[in-house]
Enzyme design. Structure first.
Site, short mmCIF file in Angstrom:
data_model
loop_
_atom_site.label_atom_id
_atom_site.label_comp_id
_atom_site.label_asym_id
_atom_site.label_seq_id
_atom_site.Cartn_x
_atom_site.Cartn_y
_atom_site.Cartn_z
N PRO A 2 0.83 -1.21 0.00
CG PRO A 2 -0.52 -1.42 1.89
CD PRO A 2 0.68 -2.00 1.22
CD GLU A 3 2.96 2.95 -4.37
OE1 GLU A 3 3.13 4.12 -4.75
OE2 GLU A 3 3.15 1.97 -5.10
#
Ligand SMILES: [Zn+2]
Length: 277
Positions: A2-3
């Site tokens: 996840p960014e």
């Protein structure tokens, strides 16, 4: 992994679902999820209420009403789910917060890399030192062009790993880095001090826009990302290069290539993104 847009999507989901919920008990089937002493963590959160939810870079900050903050990093595959009363734990549930309204907040992590730390609110960096070292958020307000020019020009590194460095700009990972480099027509191996001020201005605009659009699209689902409502992100349908190696560039139809840059798989267009030597 996840960014920023995916973590922000999780934050918004948690804020919508469990703001004001009181923690009555905590189970920790996977004690390693907690940095520090597990009974101490449980003692500090039990009886507290989730007041609001913040985010800094890829870190989630759960503000409790007792002056404490839970710092949570999802790492590779961490996910939160809010479950109705009586729901079974997931196979990979690592910590379960029982709420006074009988729902549960579960943290599930198939890869088991995510970590959680309890801190005094305002002093999070004392226990999670990387928080103090994070670069600015990729927003119009925080990411100034002067700063970009300064850090890029005083460094002499390849632009791709430089953008992944959370101490320079917070929140970017492999997906959005490949996207913004393609948009700005910059080869991922270009040295930071070879980028002109005009290129940096364009790169900055593209970073800010891309992150904004990805948040609006509820993030990208690559492996397993879903928000706390169990919905998957939709932004993968709007990616121009990431995951498209071997397919034609959407600008010039040259076949996109995948190479390793600083150990990271990197997709780019060899025609649009020419390596400067
Ligand atoms: Zn191209």
């Amino acid at each position: 992994m996840p960014e920023l847009p995916e973590v922000e999507t999780v934050r918004r989901g948690l804020a919508a679902l469990i703001t004001g919920a009181k923690i009555t008990d905590v189970d920790v089937p996977y004690p390693k999820v907690i940095n520090g002493d597990v009974p101490d963590f449980v003692a500090q959160v039990k009886g507290a209420t989730f007041k609001h939810f913040d985010r800094r870079g890829k870190y989630l900050l759960f503000r409790l009403d007792n002056g404490k903050t839970i710092v949570s990093h999802l790492r590779m595959e961490g996910q939160y789910s809010v479950e109705p009363a009586g729901a079974d734990w997931h196979k990979h549930s690592e910590i379960i917060f029982h709420l006074a309204d009988e729902r549960t907040l579960m943290y599930n992590d198939t890869r088991r890399f995510g970590r959680m730390t309890i801190a005094t609110t305002g002093e999070e960096a004392k226990v999670v030192p990387t928080l103090a070292k994070l670069g600015p958020e990729p927003t119009e307000a925080d990411l100034k062009l002067d700063y970009m020019v300064e850090i890029f020009h005083k460094s002499h590194r390849m632009v791709k790993p430089f953008l992944l460095d959370q101490t320079k700009i917070a929140g970017l990972g492999n997906i959005y880095t490949d996207e913004v480099l393609w948009q700005t027509k910059i080869h991922p191996k270009t040295l930071t001090d070879d980028l002109s001020e005009a290129q940096l201005a364009e790169l900055r605009e593209n970073i800010i826009e891309e992150i904004k659009k990805a948040i609006a699209g509820h993030g990208t689902t690559v492996h397993s990302f879903s928000n706390v409502f169990g919905q998957v992100g939709q932004f993968q349908n709007q990616l121009d290069v990431y995951g498209r190696a071997g397919k034609p560039c959407l600008r010039c139809e040259t076949t996109l290539e995948k190479i390793k840059v600083a150990q990271r798989g990197t997709t780019f267009c060899p025609h649009c993104q020419v390596e400067v030597r």
